[in-house]
Scaffold this motif. Sequence first.
Motif, short mmCIF file in Angstrom:
data_model
loop_
_atom_site.label_atom_id
_atom_site.label_comp_id
_atom_site.label_asym_id
_atom_site.label_seq_id
_atom_site.Cartn_x
_atom_site.Cartn_y
_atom_site.Cartn_z
N ASP A 259 0.93 -1.41 -0.18
CA ASP A 259 0.09 -0.01 -0.01
C ASP A 259 0.86 1.17 -0.09
N ARG A 260 2.12 1.12 0.45
CA ARG A 260 3.04 2.28 0.55
C ARG A 260 4.47 1.61 -0.35
N VAL A 261 4.42 2.27 -0.94
CA VAL A 261 5.85 1.81 -1.97
C VAL A 261 6.95 2.81 -2.23
N LEU A 262 8.17 2.54 -2.06
CA LEU A 262 9.25 3.35 -2.38
C LEU A 262 10.07 2.52 -3.35
N ALA A 263 10.24 3.18 -4.72
CA ALA A 263 11.02 2.54 -5.62
C ALA A 263 12.13 3.51 -6.09
N LEU A 264 13.31 2.82 -5.91
CA LEU A 264 14.39 4.04 -5.72
C LEU A 264 15.59 3.55 -6.68
N ASP A 265 16.26 4.32 -7.73
CA ASP A 265 17.38 3.88 -8.21
C ASP A 265 17.79 5.32 -8.84
N ILE A 266 19.23 5.22 -9.20
CA ILE A 266 19.62 6.42 -9.58
C ILE A 266 19.51 7.28 -11.00
N ALA A 267 18.73 6.17 -11.61
CA ALA A 267 18.11 6.91 -13.13
C ALA A 267 16.68 7.40 -12.91
N GLY A 268 15.89 6.73 -11.82
CA GLY A 268 14.45 7.24 -11.61
C GLY A 268 13.54 6.15 -12.42
N THR A 269 14.28 5.09 -13.10
CA THR A 269 13.33 4.14 -13.66
C THR A 269 12.34 3.21 -12.82
N LEU A 270 12.78 2.81 -11.82
CA LEU A 270 11.85 2.18 -11.08
C LEU A 270 10.61 2.75 -10.83
N ALA A 271 10.59 3.90 -10.10
CA ALA A 271 9.29 4.58 -10.10
C ALA A 271 8.56 4.83 -11.23
N ALA A 272 9.45 5.25 -12.10
CA ALA A 272 8.50 5.49 -13.63
C ALA A 272 7.74 4.06 -14.02
N THR A 273 8.39 2.95 -13.70
CA THR A 273 7.84 1.64 -13.87
C THR A 273 6.71 1.17 -13.18
N VAL A 274 6.82 1.76 -11.81
CA VAL A 274 5.58 1.27 -10.90
C VAL A 274 4.26 2.31 -11.35
N HIS A 275 4.67 3.44 -11.90
CA HIS A 275 3.46 4.61 -12.51
C HIS A 275 2.92 3.80 -13.72
N GLY A 276 3.70 3.44 -14.45
CA GLY A 276 3.41 2.83 -15.79
C GLY A 276 2.60 1.42 -15.52
N LEU A 277 2.78 0.76 -14.52
CA LEU A 277 2.00 -0.59 -14.08
C LEU A 277 0.71 0.10 -13.51
N GLY A 278 0.35 1.37 -13.74
CA GLY A 278 -1.04 1.90 -13.13
C GLY A 278 -1.02 1.80 -11.71
N LEU A 279 0.17 1.76 -10.90
CA LEU A 279 0.18 1.77 -9.53
C LEU A 279 0.94 2.97 -8.82
N GLY A 280 0.82 4.13 -9.78
CA GLY A 280 1.50 5.45 -9.08
C GLY A 280 1.01 5.88 -8.09
N GLU A 281 -0.08 5.67 -7.58
CA GLU A 281 -0.92 6.18 -6.45
C GLU A 281 -0.15 5.51 -5.01
N LEU A 282 0.38 4.45 -5.16
CA LEU A 282 0.96 3.80 -4.18
C LEU A 282 2.28 4.32 -3.71
N LEU A 283 2.86 5.21 -4.57
CA LEU A 283 4.38 5.69 -4.37
C LEU A 283 4.13 6.68 -3.21
N VAL A 284 4.84 6.57 -2.15
CA VAL A 284 5.02 7.51 -1.15
C VAL A 284 6.41 8.35 -1.19
N GLY A 285 7.24 8.30 -1.99
CA GLY A 285 8.42 9.11 -1.87
C GLY A 285 9.22 8.84 -3.20
N ARG A 286 10.17 9.42 -3.64
CA ARG A 286 10.96 9.40 -4.84
C ARG A 286 12.34 9.47 -4.72
N ASP A 287 13.30 9.12 -5.51
CA ASP A 287 14.61 9.58 -5.66
C ASP A 287 14.59 10.98 -6.32
#
Length: 396
Positions: free
Chosen positions: A120-148
């Motif tokens: 329900d609360r996801v952090l997807a972190l890497d030096i290129a910003g790829t992982l958070a973008a992928t979570v959002h692309g999966l249609g689950l962007g609302e689960l992200l609670v922070g970012r790199d």
Amino acid sequence: MALHPAPSPETHTRPPLTRRAFRARLTGAAALLLTVPLVLSGCAAPSSADPGGALEPECLGTEIPFAELALAESPRELDGPSTACLADATLPVIDSDEQPALPVTLTDASGAEVTVERADRVLALDIAGTLAATVHGLGLGELLVGRDGSTGFAEAADLPVVTHDGHSISAEAILALDPDVVITDTTLGPRSVLEQLRDAGIPVVTTTRERSVDNVDEIIAEVAAALGVPARGDALAKLVGDELDRVNAEIAAAIPADAADRPRTLFLYVRGDANVYYLFGAESGADSLIDAVGGVDVAEEIGWVGMRPITAEALVEAKPELVLLMSGGLESVGGVDGLLERLPALASTPAGQHRRFVDMADTEILGFGPRTPAVVEALARAIYAPTESGPASDGE
């Protein structure tokens, strides 16, 4: 630039120390850490004035399909800089009714067995910003609670940043957000922070650190598996793969068939404020980008592997005719004039003599996420049709 080795394979289970107990030991510095400005010393770090780099200018020529552009007849002989600009900066998002099937136990890219019970609360972190973008692309962007600091899509712009110095993470900043799962790779560290998170009972899923045009589907699959949505992963991988196939086909059909007629290309990573100048070679990801846009990767010719400090000898030997850079990096050295002044050897190359530099936003050019097809096309436009690409001025 600090790149950290992958943790050794091991099985992680919930330890006796609870998350609440661990957090009780922390000082009140967490809130302060969340507000520390990001220093542009890591890869793809945005400016503090535009967190996430989400605001995109309108672009020239985007109403014209790439296949119909008036491309330069001799791309090796062009003069002057250009900027690659995304026609649409929004991320592609798949439409799916699949809900996370949790708990899920998986073996991640480090070889560790990890169980994710909630997401329900996801952090997807890497030096290129790829992982958070992928979570959002999966249609689950609302689960992200922070970012790199490298996550650069509009929907994430208001999320708190948990990295500093471009490539460092803080246990205090992460624990303050109380995530159910952290998805990361080995490009952010120190590794001891990830161990602290595991000690606090937070599942940490390690994905592959490889970033290239060719493994976007692998990254999507790993993120989807961690969140218990494999069908969403399949759908997003197909969407991105089909679009990349289309872009690749259009570029291949439009550019010179003979590699000898294509621009000899290098990717430079520069940060003038930190006095950092790197040449990206084989296995850096930049090599796959150069291949995708039909350039001749001269770093490969001189046997340059990975990301290493630039030498005058390497620049002279490579004889690049075109140089790719991040926009923020080019700005940090004072533009083309400043870059040539700081790197005199570059000024003596064909690229320097003809001022052939193509820049693109830091959060886009090496992101290798769902926007990869759009990034490849935008770069190809800037390389082969520079007068019909780039940000439009206010008067256009």
